[in-house]
Write an enzyme that holds these catalytic residues in place. Structure first.
Site, short mmCIF file in Angstrom:
data_model
loop_
_atom_site.label_atom_id
_atom_site.label_comp_id
_atom_site.label_asym_id
_atom_site.label_seq_id
_atom_site.Cartn_x
_atom_site.Cartn_y
_atom_site.Cartn_z
N PRO A 29 0.83 -1.21 0.00
CA PRO A 29 0.00 0.00 0.00
C PRO A 29 0.86 1.26 0.00
O PRO A 29 1.90 1.32 0.64
CB PRO A 29 -0.81 -0.12 1.29
CG PRO A 29 -0.03 -1.06 2.15
CD PRO A 29 0.61 -2.02 1.21
N GLU A 30 0.41 2.25 -0.75
CA GLU A 30 1.12 3.50 -0.85
C GLU A 30 0.31 4.60 -0.18
O GLU A 30 -0.69 4.32 0.50
CB GLU A 30 1.40 3.80 -2.33
CG GLU A 30 2.17 2.66 -3.01
CD GLU A 30 2.44 2.90 -4.49
OE1 GLU A 30 2.59 4.07 -4.90
OE2 GLU A 30 2.50 1.91 -5.26
#
Length: 269
Positions: free
Chosen positions: A2-3
């Protein structure tokens, strides 16, 4: 992994559910999930702590407690789930916090890569991170000047969390395509107008990612639809949305990288 947009989505969703709750006890089901302190200290220190805020720094979720900060990095497969009522822990729950109001917050992590820190000095973990790309101190001038203090390929530099916080593989590919910059271009060769285009692209792509609740592709997070609007990432073999040239995929720094060979020309010096 996840960013920034995915973690921001988590923070915004969890905040109204968690703020005001008190942590009654902690069930640490896999000790290595906890980076610091020791399991015994963690259980003692976290019990009785009231949750006062939930935010994000880079790719870290930050749960602000009365006396401490609970930092969570989801890594490859981490997920945070609020459950209500007396529900048994699930197979991949690594940490379960029992909250007031008959609720639990479970950190579920299939691959066991995620980590949790409980600290009253969060800057010891977060202090080496670069600027937040959506904050006002991240300017086009800052980006241009700092690109030129290094001589690195653009994509690995943008992925470096000590340079800019929160960018990962997906959003970096998307930003570079919009800015018409090749991921292998050297940072100290970027012109001012190119840095301005990259700055604008970074902010636009991240805001759009947040608006769409992030991307749901190859990890446990399934809340967003940004994956339905990728320009180049995971689009190899498909036409570029700008010029129609076939998107190509290759490897940069052990990361799958996607470019349009016509829009993103690597200038040879």
């Amino acid at each position: 992994m996840p960013e920034l947009p995915e973690v921001e989505t988590f923070a915004r969703a969890l905040k109204p559910e968690l703020v005001g709750s008190t942590i009654l006890s902690a069930d640490l089901r896999w000790a290595r999930t906890l980076a610091i302190p020791s399991p015994a200290q963690f259980r003692k220190q976290v019990a009785g702590q009231k949750i006062v805020d939930v935010s994000r720094r880079a790719k870290y979720l930050v749960i602000h407690l009365k006396d401490y900060n609970l930092l969570i990095h989801l890594r490859m497969s981490g997920d945070l789930v609020i459950r209500t009522g007396k529900i048994k822990a699930e197979k991949h729950d690594r940490l379960v916090l029992h909250l007031s109001g008959n609720k639990t917050l479970a950190f579920n992590d299939t691959r066991k890569f995620g980590r949790v820190w409980l600290t009253d000095q969060p800057e010891k973990i977060l202090g080496k991170l670069g600027p937040e790309p959506l904050e006002k101190d991240f300017t086009a001038r800052w980006l241009f000047e700092n690109l030129h203090t290094r001589k690195r390929q653009l994509k690995p530099l943008l992925l470096d969390q000590s340079f800019i916080a929160g960018l990962g593989n997906i959003y970096t590919d998307e930003c570079l395509h919009i800015a018409k910059l090749h991921p292998l271009a050297l940072s100290n060769t970027v012109k001012l107008e190119q840095a301005e285009a990259l700055h604008k692209a970074i902010r636009a792509v991240l805001k759009e990612g947040i608006r769409r609740n992030g991307a749901s592709i190859d990890w446990v997070y399934r809340g967003g639809d940004f994956q339905n609007h990728f320009r180049v990432y995971d689009q190899d073999g498909k036409p570029c949305p700008v010029c129609g040239t076939t998107i190509q995929k290759f490897t940069v720094g052990q990361r799958g990288t996607h470019v349009c060979p016509k829009c993103q020309v690597l200038e040879r010096k």
